[in-house]
Design a protein around this motif. Structure first.
Motif, PDB file in Angstrom:
ATOM      1  N   LEU A  72     -20.135  30.185  34.338  1.00  0.00           N
ATOM      2  CA  LEU A  72     -19.707  31.526  34.726  1.00  0.00           C
ATOM      3  C   LEU A  72     -18.415  31.496  35.531  1.00  0.00           C
ATOM      4  N   ILE A  73     -18.314  30.512  36.416  1.00  0.00           N
ATOM      5  CA  ILE A  73     -17.096  30.404  37.220  1.00  0.00           C
ATOM      6  C   ILE A  73     -15.906  30.093  36.329  1.00  0.00           C
ATOM      7  N   TRP A  74     -16.103  29.153  35.386  1.00  0.00           N
ATOM      8  CA  TRP A  74     -15.026  28.858  34.439  1.00  0.00           C
ATOM      9  C   TRP A  74     -14.682  30.104  33.628  1.00  0.00           C
ATOM     10  N   GLY A  75     -15.710  30.870  33.257  1.00  0.00           N
ATOM     11  CA  GLY A  75     -15.455  32.096  32.512  1.00  0.00           C
ATOM     12  C   GLY A  75     -14.626  33.081  33.305  1.00  0.00           C
ATOM     13  N   THR A  87     -11.131  36.440  26.407  1.00  0.00           N
ATOM     14  CA  THR A  87     -12.426  36.104  26.995  1.00  0.00           C
ATOM     15  C   THR A  87     -13.558  36.883  26.332  1.00  0.00           C
ATOM     16  N   GLY A  88     -13.312  38.153  26.008  1.00  0.00           N
ATOM     17  CA  GLY A  88     -14.333  38.952  25.354  1.00  0.00           C
ATOM     18  C   GLY A  88     -14.692  38.419  23.976  1.00  0.00           C
ATOM     19  N   LYS A  89     -13.694  38.046  23.215  1.00  0.00           N
ATOM     20  CA  LYS A  89     -13.956  37.486  21.884  1.00  0.00           C
ATOM     21  C   LYS A  89     -14.737  36.179  21.985  1.00  0.00           C
ATOM     22  N   LEU A  90     -14.336  35.326  22.921  1.00  0.00           N
ATOM     23  CA  LEU A  90     -15.014  34.047  23.107  1.00  0.00           C
ATOM     24  C   LEU A  90     -16.473  34.253  23.488  1.00  0.00           C
ATOM     25  N   SER A  91     -16.738  35.153  24.411  1.00  0.00           N
ATOM     26  CA  SER A  91     -18.112  35.371  24.862  1.00  0.00           C
ATOM     27  C   SER A  91     -18.973  35.964  23.750  1.00  0.00           C
ATOM     28  N   ALA A 137     -23.301  36.046  27.317  1.00  0.00           N
ATOM     29  CA  ALA A 137     -23.691  37.362  27.818  1.00  0.00           C
ATOM     30  C   ALA A 137     -23.152  37.617  29.223  1.00  0.00           C
ATOM     31  N   GLU A 138     -23.233  36.619  30.096  1.00  0.00           N
ATOM     32  CA  GLU A 138     -22.758  36.809  31.463  1.00  0.00           C
ATOM     33  C   GLU A 138     -21.238  36.916  31.529  1.00  0.00           C
ATOM     34  N   VAL A 139     -20.543  36.094  30.750  1.00  0.00           N
ATOM     35  CA  VAL A 139     -19.078  36.191  30.717  1.00  0.00           C
ATOM     36  C   VAL A 139     -18.665  37.519  30.096  1.00  0.00           C
ATOM     37  N   ALA A 140     -19.413  37.974  29.075  1.00  0.00           N
ATOM     38  CA  ALA A 140     -19.131  39.293  28.502  1.00  0.00           C
ATOM     39  C   ALA A 140     -19.328  40.378  29.555  1.00  0.00           C
ATOM     40  N   THR A 371     -12.543  36.667  38.759  1.00  0.00           N
ATOM     41  CA  THR A 371     -13.127  35.532  39.461  1.00  0.00           C
ATOM     42  C   THR A 371     -14.198  35.985  40.438  1.00  0.00           C
ATOM     43  N   ALA A 372     -13.954  37.103  41.119  1.00  0.00           N
ATOM     44  CA  ALA A 372     -14.952  37.616  42.064  1.00  0.00           C
ATOM     45  C   ALA A 372     -16.250  37.982  41.348  1.00  0.00           C
ATOM     46  N   TYR A 373     -16.123  38.716  40.240  1.00  0.00           N
ATOM     47  CA  TYR A 373     -17.317  39.064  39.464  1.00  0.00           C
ATOM     48  C   TYR A 373     -18.015  37.807  38.951  1.00  0.00           C
ATOM     49  N   ALA A 374     -17.220  36.828  38.509  1.00  0.00           N
ATOM     50  CA  ALA A 374     -17.806  35.599  37.976  1.00  0.00           C
ATOM     51  C   ALA A 374     -18.598  34.849  39.041  1.00  0.00           C
ATOM     52  N   LEU A 375     -18.035  34.755  40.245  1.00  0.00           N
ATOM     53  CA  LEU A 375     -18.731  34.063  41.329  1.00  0.00           C
ATOM     54  C   LEU A 375     -20.014  34.797  41.717  1.00  0.00           C
ATOM     55  N   ILE A 376     -19.950  36.133  41.720  1.00  0.00           N
ATOM     56  CA  ILE A 376     -21.157  36.913  42.022  1.00  0.00           C
ATOM     57  C   ILE A 376     -22.202  36.719  40.936  1.00  0.00           C
ATOM     58  N   PHE A 377     -21.772  36.779  39.677  1.00  0.00           N
ATOM     59  CA  PHE A 377     -22.704  36.572  38.574  1.00  0.00           C
ATOM     60  C   PHE A 377     -23.275  35.156  38.602  1.00  0.00           C
ATOM     61  N   PHE A 378     -22.447  34.190  39.032  1.00  0.00           N
ATOM     62  CA  PHE A 378     -22.926  32.807  39.136  1.00  0.00           C
ATOM     63  C   PHE A 378     -24.081  32.713  40.126  1.00  0.00           C
ATOM     64  N   ILE A 379     -23.883  33.304  41.290  1.00  0.00           N
ATOM     65  CA  ILE A 379     -24.951  33.284  42.295  1.00  0.00           C
ATOM     66  C   ILE A 379     -26.163  34.061  41.790  1.00  0.00           C
TER      67      ILE A 379
END
Length: 451
Positions: A72-75, A87-91, A137-140, A371-379
């Protein structure tokens, strides 16, 4: 020049809402696949020989790669570096591949007795596919959230986020409602196959959205963005030292740990404690998603026009405590109570997301949002991985009360007290966020729409 550039594609209300509808369909398909196996827990045990720890392992696998390989962080870093379209296409492609592997695990490998990491090969492969799907799904999710922040900045941002969440919840409701009837009429794997087809359509939809987003970028002249607007790896450190980040992230993981993992087990709770027909249990568990369809946009509109985001989050957390505590009471076993509690859960489930996700866009600038959303989603994913495994283990160790046709029956008192504890912690974090909002001036209680 500035006035000319201000007339952009997203200034058209119809265009920006059409763009939202396209990406919301992709997330609707993702949520359907995410929840479609939950109503089938008993059938997985009776038809495929899964046990509670297998199901907990499978459910927790959704977040495994996101947590332990930091996907998720990488995403999030990829999102801020390469943008929404890539990123959307990849996810979307990852979701399709993961769901296909999940389908393969519960069909072609269902009868295999080969053991991998303590689980049958079919369980392991299905779980691996679900884990890959979870990355996509999470990166999307963070991609679509940043898309809304981009397209609705200074406009109906919270309402748009509410509509997107509501439509996604519609996918969840569909999964809970149709999974068992379809599985009984066709095969156990048919509901998953339908999800695979929907995700292929969702992938095509996101490619279509990319055309619109590229046109918007050309109008914004993104090639001349200022240095302070460009993404930098230093943003990670800036985000992690912001107290608002940790409070939002903790509230997120605690709140969602009380909802999504609970729903994975709730169909069985409806049957075992409240004697609800298995064919109907999934529809009751899907009530929060159905309620969110209507209520999340309404609450988002309140946040847009009146503010009070932190107050709304506190109210939602308090409601969650009440719901899980009553579910934990052994003597309260009337099926009408179960339905009412699900409705209240749906209200809480609408309140918190409608206020939480727009609040992130107030705490961080646009170049840090992905990145902020990704870190939150990671946690958040730490909870989505750990809590199902915890509940599965608790069930196996302390909650088996008998067997029917070779399938274990469980007492859900202890698991529900576990969920109640998480809800209490989420309320405490919400109150701490109120203190931080006053201290650091995040503006969480202020309206989103600029007049």
């Amino acid at each position: 020049m500035t006035e000319q550039l201000s007339k952009k594609l997203n200034d058209s209300k119809a265009t920006r809402w059409m763009a939202l509808g396209v990406v919301a369909f992709t997330m609707m398909a993702a949520y359907y696949v995410n929840d479609v196996m939950a109503p089938l827990k008993t059938m997985l045990e009776s038809d495929l020989g899964w046990i509670s720890t297998d199901y907990g392992y499978y459910t927790g696998a959704y977040s495994f790669l996101n947590v332990f390989l930091l996907m998720l962080i990488w995403g999030g870093l990829i999102l801020d570096r390469f943008g929404i379209r890539f990123t959307g296409k990849l996810s979307a492609i990852l979701m399709v591949l993961g769901t296909a592997l999940q389908y393969y695990g519960i069909t072609e490998l269902a009868d295999s007795n080969t053991i991998i990491l303590g689980h049958k090969m079919g369980v392991f492969i299905a779980s691996s596919g679900y884990s890959i799907f979870g990355v996509g799904a999470e990166v999307a999710g963070i991609t679509v959230t940043k898309m809304i922040a981009k397209w609705f900045k200074g406009k109906e941002m919270a309402t748009a986020m509410g509509v997107q969440v509501a439509l996604a919840r519609l996918g969840s409701q569909a999964a809970y409602s149709v999974a068992i009837p379809i599985a009984k009429h066709f095969t156990l794997a048919t509901p998953v196959f339908i999800g695979l087809i929907l995700l292929v359509g969702g992938t095509i939809a996101f490619f279509a959205f990319s055309v619109l987003d590229k046109k918007l970028d050309s109008q914004q002249d993104v090639t001349v963005e200022s240095e302070e607007e460009k993404f930098s790896i230093k943003n990670v450190g800036t985000i992690l030292t912001n107290p608002g980040f940790w409070l939002i992230a903790l509230l997120c993981v605690l709140f969602y740990s009380c909802v999504f993992p609970f729903q994975k087990f709730a169909s069985e709770l409806m049957v075992s404690k409240y004697a609800i027909d298995p064919d109907f249990a999934g529809s009751i568990v899907g009530l929060p998603a159905l309620g969110a369809l209507v209520l999340t946009p309404i609450f988002g509109g309140v946040v847009d026009r009146k503010g009070k985001a932190d107050t709304i989050m506190i109210i939602g957390a308090a409601m969650l405590i009440f719901v899980h505590f009553i579910y934990a009471m052994p003597a309260v076993n009337n099926w009408l109570v179960a339905v009412v509690l699900m409705i209240i859960l749906g209200i809480a489930f609408s309140l918190v997301p409608s206020a939480m996700w727009p609040s992130v866009a107030k705490i961080f600038p646009a170049n840090q949002l992905g990145t902020a959303y990704a870190l939150i989603f990671f946690i958040q994913n730490i909870g989505l991985w750990g809590v199902p495994n915890l509940i599965g283990w608790v069930q196996k160790q302390y909650c088996i009360v008998g067997t029917v046709d070779g399938v274990n029956q469980y007492d859900y008192t202890i698991p529900m007290f576990v969920f109640t504890g998480f809800a209490v912690l989420s309320l405490i974090i919400g109150l701490l966020l109120r203190v931080a909002n006053k201290k650091y001036g995040y503006g969480l209680e202020k309206a989103n729409i600029k007049k």
